[in-house]
Motif scaffolding. Structure first.
Motif, mmCIF file in Angstrom:
data_model
loop_
_atom_site.group_PDB
_atom_site.id
_atom_site.type_symbol
_atom_site.label_atom_id
_atom_site.label_comp_id
_atom_site.label_asym_id
_atom_site.label_seq_id
_atom_site.Cartn_x
_atom_site.Cartn_y
_atom_site.Cartn_z
ATOM 1 N N LEU A 173 -47.207 -95.997 -8.501
ATOM 2 C CA LEU A 173 -47.094 -94.693 -9.137
ATOM 3 C C LEU A 173 -48.310 -94.497 -10.031
ATOM 4 O O LEU A 173 -48.604 -95.337 -10.880
ATOM 5 C CB LEU A 173 -45.809 -94.627 -9.962
ATOM 6 C CG LEU A 173 -45.478 -93.281 -10.578
ATOM 7 C CD1 LEU A 173 -45.301 -92.206 -9.510
ATOM 8 C CD2 LEU A 173 -44.217 -93.396 -11.415
ATOM 9 N N VAL A 174 -49.035 -93.424 -9.796
ATOM 10 C CA VAL A 174 -50.281 -93.153 -10.518
ATOM 11 C C VAL A 174 -50.132 -91.815 -11.234
ATOM 12 O O VAL A 174 -49.648 -90.844 -10.657
ATOM 13 C CB VAL A 174 -51.472 -93.082 -9.538
ATOM 14 C CG1 VAL A 174 -52.760 -92.798 -10.262
ATOM 15 C CG2 VAL A 174 -51.576 -94.365 -8.741
ATOM 16 N N TYR A 175 -50.540 -91.780 -12.495
ATOM 17 C CA TYR A 175 -50.516 -90.535 -13.259
ATOM 18 C C TYR A 175 -51.933 -89.985 -13.336
ATOM 19 O O TYR A 175 -52.876 -90.723 -13.621
ATOM 20 C CB TYR A 175 -49.959 -90.761 -14.663
ATOM 21 C CG TYR A 175 -48.518 -91.185 -14.628
ATOM 22 C CD1 TYR A 175 -47.507 -90.252 -14.453
ATOM 23 C CD2 TYR A 175 -48.164 -92.526 -14.736
ATOM 24 C CE1 TYR A 175 -46.181 -90.637 -14.398
ATOM 25 C CE2 TYR A 175 -46.835 -92.924 -14.694
ATOM 26 C CZ TYR A 175 -45.849 -91.969 -14.519
ATOM 27 O OH TYR A 175 -44.545 -92.349 -14.459
ATOM 28 N N GLN A 176 -52.054 -88.701 -13.081
ATOM 29 C CA GLN A 176 -53.360 -88.065 -13.060
ATOM 30 C C GLN A 176 -53.346 -86.871 -14.005
ATOM 31 O O GLN A 176 -52.494 -85.998 -13.881
ATOM 32 C CB GLN A 176 -53.649 -87.611 -11.628
ATOM 33 C CG GLN A 176 -54.947 -86.892 -11.436
ATOM 34 C CD GLN A 176 -55.215 -86.676 -9.959
ATOM 35 O OE1 GLN A 176 -55.184 -87.611 -9.170
ATOM 36 N NE2 GLN A 176 -55.477 -85.445 -9.590
ATOM 37 N N PRO A 177 -54.278 -86.815 -14.934
ATOM 38 C CA PRO A 177 -54.297 -85.678 -15.858
ATOM 39 C C PRO A 177 -54.820 -84.416 -15.175
ATOM 40 O O PRO A 177 -55.656 -84.480 -14.275
ATOM 41 C CB PRO A 177 -55.256 -86.132 -16.955
ATOM 42 C CG PRO A 177 -56.129 -87.132 -16.308
ATOM 43 C CD PRO A 177 -55.306 -87.795 -15.240
ATOM 44 N N LYS A 178 -54.292 -83.287 -15.600
ATOM 45 C CA LYS A 178 -54.824 -81.987 -15.190
ATOM 46 C C LYS A 178 -55.647 -81.478 -16.362
ATOM 47 O O LYS A 178 -55.148 -81.385 -17.482
ATOM 48 C CB LYS A 178 -53.696 -81.006 -14.883
ATOM 49 C CG LYS A 178 -52.900 -81.350 -13.653
ATOM 50 C CD LYS A 178 -51.862 -80.281 -13.400
ATOM 51 C CE LYS A 178 -51.096 -80.541 -12.134
ATOM 52 N NZ LYS A 178 -50.137 -79.455 -11.863
ATOM 53 N N MET A 195 -49.987 -83.245 -16.646
ATOM 54 C CA MET A 195 -50.107 -84.471 -15.857
ATOM 55 C C MET A 195 -49.376 -84.269 -14.539
ATOM 56 O O MET A 195 -48.463 -83.456 -14.443
ATOM 57 C CB MET A 195 -49.465 -85.656 -16.574
ATOM 58 C CG MET A 195 -50.091 -86.022 -17.905
ATOM 59 S SD MET A 195 -51.676 -86.792 -17.737
ATOM 60 C CE MET A 195 -51.217 -88.450 -17.327
ATOM 61 N N GLU A 196 -49.793 -85.007 -13.547
ATOM 62 C CA GLU A 196 -49.037 -85.058 -12.298
ATOM 63 C C GLU A 196 -48.908 -86.515 -11.896
ATOM 64 O O GLU A 196 -49.752 -87.341 -12.238
ATOM 65 C CB GLU A 196 -49.689 -84.219 -11.205
ATOM 66 C CG GLU A 196 -51.046 -84.686 -10.756
ATOM 67 C CD GLU A 196 -51.645 -83.785 -9.682
ATOM 68 O OE1 GLU A 196 -51.040 -82.769 -9.320
ATOM 69 O OE2 GLU A 196 -52.731 -84.109 -9.205
ATOM 70 N N SER A 197 -47.826 -86.804 -11.213
ATOM 71 C CA SER A 197 -47.634 -88.181 -10.750
ATOM 72 C C SER A 197 -47.797 -88.211 -9.236
ATOM 73 O O SER A 197 -47.375 -87.300 -8.530
ATOM 74 C CB SER A 197 -46.266 -88.712 -11.159
ATOM 75 O OG SER A 197 -45.247 -87.894 -10.639
#
Length: 63
Positions: A18-23, A34-36
């Motif tokens: 599971l990776v979290y990516q900032p918007k 954020m999106e996962s």
């Protein structure tokens, strides 16, 4: 002969991450959310794109 779905093998082999990516708001350069993402790490593939992973899971009817 029953086959084990690829997604089940991925879980058993601890290949999902599971990776979290900032918007980022490009105008303000501030983090707007954020999106996962669920990534499938296989040594032969590296990381698969989310769309490809979803199609594989849908075909296997795992979820």
């Amino acid at each position: 002969m029953l086959r084990t779905p690829p997604s089940k093998k991925a879980v058993d082999k601890n290949q999902l991450a599971l990776v979290y990516q900032p918007k980022v708001n490009l105008k303000t350069t501030q983090i707007a959310g954020m999106e996962s993402l669920l990534r499938w790490n296989r040594s032969s593939w590296n990381y698969k794109l989310q769309k490809v992973l979803c199609r594989i899971l849908e075909r296997a009817q795992t979820f």
